[in-house]
Scaffold this motif. Structure first.
Motif, PDB file in Angstrom:
ATOM      1  N   ILE A 203       0.932  -1.228   0.073  1.00 44.67           N
ATOM      2  CA  ILE A 203      -0.007   0.054  -0.004  1.00 44.67           C
ATOM      3  C   ILE A 203       0.827   1.143  -0.003  1.00 44.67           C
ATOM      4  N   GLU A 204       0.695   2.159  -0.932  1.00 39.28           N
ATOM      5  CA  GLU A 204       1.395   3.325  -0.901  1.00 39.28           C
ATOM      6  C   GLU A 204       0.463   4.538  -0.277  1.00 39.28           C
ATOM      7  N   LEU A 205      -0.548   4.302   0.214  1.00 43.42           N
ATOM      8  CA  LEU A 205      -1.502   5.395   1.039  1.00 43.42           C
ATOM      9  C   LEU A 205      -1.113   5.133   2.512  1.00 43.42           C
ATOM     10  N   ALA A 249      -6.956   1.814  -4.446  1.00 46.47           N
ATOM     11  CA  ALA A 249      -5.500   1.044  -4.001  1.00 46.47           C
ATOM     12  C   ALA A 249      -5.861  -0.377  -3.427  1.00 46.47           C
ATOM     13  N   LEU A 250      -6.891  -0.890  -2.244  1.00 44.85           N
ATOM     14  CA  LEU A 250      -6.779  -2.053  -1.819  1.00 44.85           C
ATOM     15  C   LEU A 250      -7.543  -3.071  -3.239  1.00 44.85           C
ATOM     16  N   TYR A 251      -8.470  -2.517  -3.886  1.00 48.32           N
ATOM     17  CA  TYR A 251      -9.230  -3.352  -4.918  1.00 48.32           C
ATOM     18  C   TYR A 251      -8.141  -3.727  -5.735  1.00 48.32           C
ATOM     19  N   LYS A 252      -7.065  -2.866  -6.310  1.00 43.23           N
ATOM     20  CA  LYS A 252      -6.139  -3.223  -7.408  1.00 43.23           C
ATOM     21  C   LYS A 252      -5.066  -4.412  -6.759  1.00 43.23           C
ATOM     22  N   LEU A 253      -5.258  -4.691  -5.533  1.00 44.59           N
ATOM     23  CA  LEU A 253      -4.335  -5.565  -5.017  1.00 44.59           C
ATOM     24  C   LEU A 253      -4.972  -7.044  -4.993  1.00 44.59           C
TER      25      LEU A 253
END
Length: 262
Positions: A203-205, A249-253
């Motif tokens: 996570i970059e956030l 961001a989470l969905y993309k992971l």
């Protein structure tokens, strides 16, 4: 009648038939355990799971064996049980009577649910404050709540303590709001997840640990993470709808941690 092969488990230094009474002794003995997913991509985060197992209350019973040696034993067990090329639940148990390893087929959630989301019910946390930080061998209260959730057409059960969100029966909870990821405090009131910690590394956030008051506002993205399930979006909690943002961001992971990933 269709011929079926015998299944096996590993106990201390040997493989035994699952019909052996030693299996029941292992399952009912006090101790700690880890659940590891096996799929096309291999054993997920084996080293991290072993590190948590070694830190458990019964770690003194665990032989000083390397992660590579455990991997060899598990792969031998999978081959012996003729379970190659399937999604599996592997359990390593450290108990008063010794160390055991089992491997069985895991019925993963449909792949479509990794996009459309899952539904949660809500219940009070079954353990006392501060008792949830380790995976004890006896989790009957968790199992009962989880079974009740499935029987009532939910996919998981969200656990509350004193009005605050802690975890799910077999998963951790993650929120995404205002360009930050929020998770409950790692203070012993919940089990800190292996998959959860791996997700946070990607996570970059900003990542914030804070008390999450129930009910969760319905403008927040909600996800669960777990060793078997991977990372899943939540579409509904006890009838309340939650957004699924496919660009978040989470969905993309999700594909990175999916049991269907190769």
């Amino acid at each position: 009648m269709k011929q079926t092969h015998d299944s096996f488990f590993f106990f201390n230094d040997k493989f035994y038939s699952s019909q052996d009474k030693l299996l029941q002794t292992l399952l009912t003995s006090e101790g700690v355990f880890e659940t590891i997913r096996y799929s096309k991509s291999g054993l997920a985060f084996l080293q991290e799971h072993l590190a948590r197992l070694f830190a458990g209350e019964s770690a003194k019973t665990i032989p000083s064996t390397s992660a590579l040696d455990y991997q060899k034993i598990i792969l031998q067990l999978i081959k012996k049980n003729k379970l190659q090329n399937q999604i599996l639940r592997v359990r390593i148990r450290s108990t008063r009577v010794g160390l055991g390893i089992s491997a069985e087929k895991y019925e993963a959630l449909p792949e479509s649910m990794y996009h459309s989301g899952i539904s949660l019910c809500v219940a009070e946390h079954p353990l006392k404050k501060g008792d949830a930080w380790i995976k004890h061998n006896r989790r009957d209260a968790y199992n009962t709540l989880y079974t009740n959730a499935l029987q009532n057409d939910f996919d998981e059960c969200l656990l509350l303590q004193d009005g605050f969100v802690q975890e799910c029966c077999t998963s951790n909870i993650l929120l995404c709001k205002n360009e930050k990821v929020i998770l409950p405090p790692r203070d012993g009131k919940r089990l800190v997840g292996i998959t959860e910690q791996q997700i946070l590394k990607h996570i970059e956030l900003p990542i914030v640990e804070e008390k999450i008051k129930w009910p969760i506002p319905n403008n927040v993205e909600v996800f669960i993470s777990g060793s078997l399930k991977g990372l899943l979006p939540v579409k509904e909690i006890t009838g309340e709808k939650y957004p699924i943002q496919k660009k978040s961001a989470l969905y993309k992971l999700i594909p990175l941690f999916s049991p269907y990933s190769s």
